[in-house]
Write a protein that holds these residues in place. Structure first.
Motif, mmCIF file in Angstrom:
data_model
loop_
_atom_site.group_PDB
_atom_site.id
_atom_site.type_symbol
_atom_site.label_atom_id
_atom_site.label_comp_id
_atom_site.label_asym_id
_atom_site.label_seq_id
_atom_site.Cartn_x
_atom_site.Cartn_y
_atom_site.Cartn_z
ATOM 1 N N PHE A 95 -4.408 5.387 5.669
ATOM 2 C CA PHE A 95 -3.262 6.447 5.254
ATOM 3 C C PHE A 95 -3.400 7.257 4.310
ATOM 4 O O PHE A 95 -2.347 7.778 3.503
ATOM 5 N N ALA A 96 -4.588 7.009 3.401
ATOM 6 C CA ALA A 96 -4.753 7.782 2.410
ATOM 7 C C ALA A 96 -4.976 9.250 2.596
ATOM 8 O O ALA A 96 -5.489 9.806 3.673
ATOM 9 N N ALA A 97 -4.121 10.028 1.665
ATOM 10 C CA ALA A 97 -4.429 11.598 1.642
ATOM 11 C C ALA A 97 -5.721 12.054 1.284
ATOM 12 O O ALA A 97 -6.411 11.329 0.524
ATOM 13 N N SER A 167 -0.278 15.630 9.977
ATOM 14 C CA SER A 167 -0.446 16.004 8.694
ATOM 15 C C SER A 167 -1.404 17.173 8.617
ATOM 16 O O SER A 167 -1.268 18.188 7.902
ATOM 17 N N ARG A 173 0.904 16.083 3.107
ATOM 18 C CA ARG A 173 0.515 14.774 2.847
ATOM 19 C C ARG A 173 1.534 13.942 3.015
ATOM 20 O O ARG A 173 0.989 12.526 3.221
ATOM 21 N N ASP A 174 2.728 14.049 3.011
ATOM 22 C CA ASP A 174 3.835 13.479 3.114
ATOM 23 C C ASP A 174 3.935 12.678 4.518
ATOM 24 O O ASP A 174 4.326 11.384 4.653
ATOM 25 N N LEU A 176 1.381 11.276 5.971
ATOM 26 C CA LEU A 176 0.468 10.096 5.835
ATOM 27 C C LEU A 176 1.305 8.940 4.966
ATOM 28 O O LEU A 176 1.461 7.627 5.251
ATOM 29 N N GLU A 177 2.305 9.310 4.184
ATOM 30 C CA GLU A 177 3.205 8.433 3.320
ATOM 31 C C GLU A 177 4.044 7.734 4.173
ATOM 32 O O GLU A 177 4.370 6.634 4.095
ATOM 33 N N HIS A 178 4.892 8.698 5.103
ATOM 34 C CA HIS A 178 5.690 8.085 6.112
ATOM 35 C C HIS A 178 4.935 7.383 7.080
ATOM 36 O O HIS A 178 5.588 5.979 7.175
ATOM 37 N N LYS A 180 2.388 5.345 6.579
ATOM 38 C CA LYS A 180 2.037 4.241 5.651
ATOM 39 C C LYS A 180 3.197 3.307 5.511
ATOM 40 O O LYS A 180 3.178 2.113 5.773
ATOM 41 N N ALA A 181 4.332 3.766 5.122
ATOM 42 C CA ALA A 181 5.541 3.195 5.007
ATOM 43 C C ALA A 181 5.769 2.232 6.309
ATOM 44 O O ALA A 181 6.297 1.103 6.496
ATOM 45 N N GLN A 184 3.354 -0.611 6.759
ATOM 46 C CA GLN A 184 3.732 -1.915 5.878
ATOM 47 C C GLN A 184 4.940 -2.439 6.466
ATOM 48 O O GLN A 184 4.988 -3.807 6.727
#
Length: 196
Positions: A95-97, A167, A173-174, A176-178, A180-181, A184
């Motif tokens: 999930f890295a940008a 994305s 890029r956000d 990818l962060e969502h 990734k969360a 997790q």
């Protein structure tokens, strides 16, 4: 005088590599279907004869391009082979940008969308890579002691592919962060201590 003695690129040497490099740049810039074989030959630069000797059809060129991406480790899935990361870190690294703009997303999803017939060689190769993603994720979720590693791997694969597509579409890029969360949270729920 030095300029006149500069070595000339030999014809017939490295043609395949130049073709694949040109195809990669053109496919990324304008899409696969919008790129003609003539454009690839001109950008390589190689003769059409050389191009067709290496890649008799456009499907052959696209599959060759995708295969080269896999073998070079230039796709997100290259993280699976990193021995410096734990299994969980490898999963989350998916999930890295990317470090470039605009965000391009997944080349296999892009190729499958441009070659929608499931029987086409390009679509089949893209589908094979998506199955491979789930298999590699299953290996990692098994290593983490997940209660149902295959189901968790499929859930993570959907997150990876969805994040790549969203994305790219939004150039954000956000996304990818969502994702990734969410990954997790899935990992924490699926790998929590077993009841004792």
């Amino acid at each position: 005088m030095a300029e006149q003695q500069a070595p000339q690129r030999r014809k017939g040497r490295g043609g395949r590599e130049r073709i694949l490099a040109a195809a990669n740049a053109l496919f990324e810039a304008q899409g696969i279907n919008a790129t003609s074989m003539e454009q690839v030959a001109a950008a390589a630069p190689v003769s059409k004869r050389t191009l067709y000797a290496h890649f008799p059809t456009k499907d052959d060129l696209v599959v060759g391009h995708l295969r080269e991406l896999v073998e070079s480790g230039r796709t997100l899935e290259g993280v699976f082979d990193r021995t410096d990361l734990t299994p969980e870190e490898r999963i989350l690294a998916l999930f890295a940008a990317p470090g470039h703009e605009p965000i391009r997303g997944c080349p296999f999803i892009d190729a499958a969308a441009e070659f929608p017939d499931p029987a086409s060689p390009v679509h089949e190769f893209a589908a094979e890579q998506k199955r491979r993603l789930a298999t590699r994720l299953t290996e990692l979720t098994s290593a983490l002691g997940a209660t149902n590693p295959t189901a968790l791997a499929e859930q993570l694969a959907v997150l990876v592919d969805g994040a790549a597509s969203r994305s790219m579409a939004l150039n954000d890029r956000d996304c990818l962060e969502h994702a990734k969360a969410a990954a997790q949270a899935l990992l924490a729920a699926s790998t929590s201590a077993t009841p004792g």
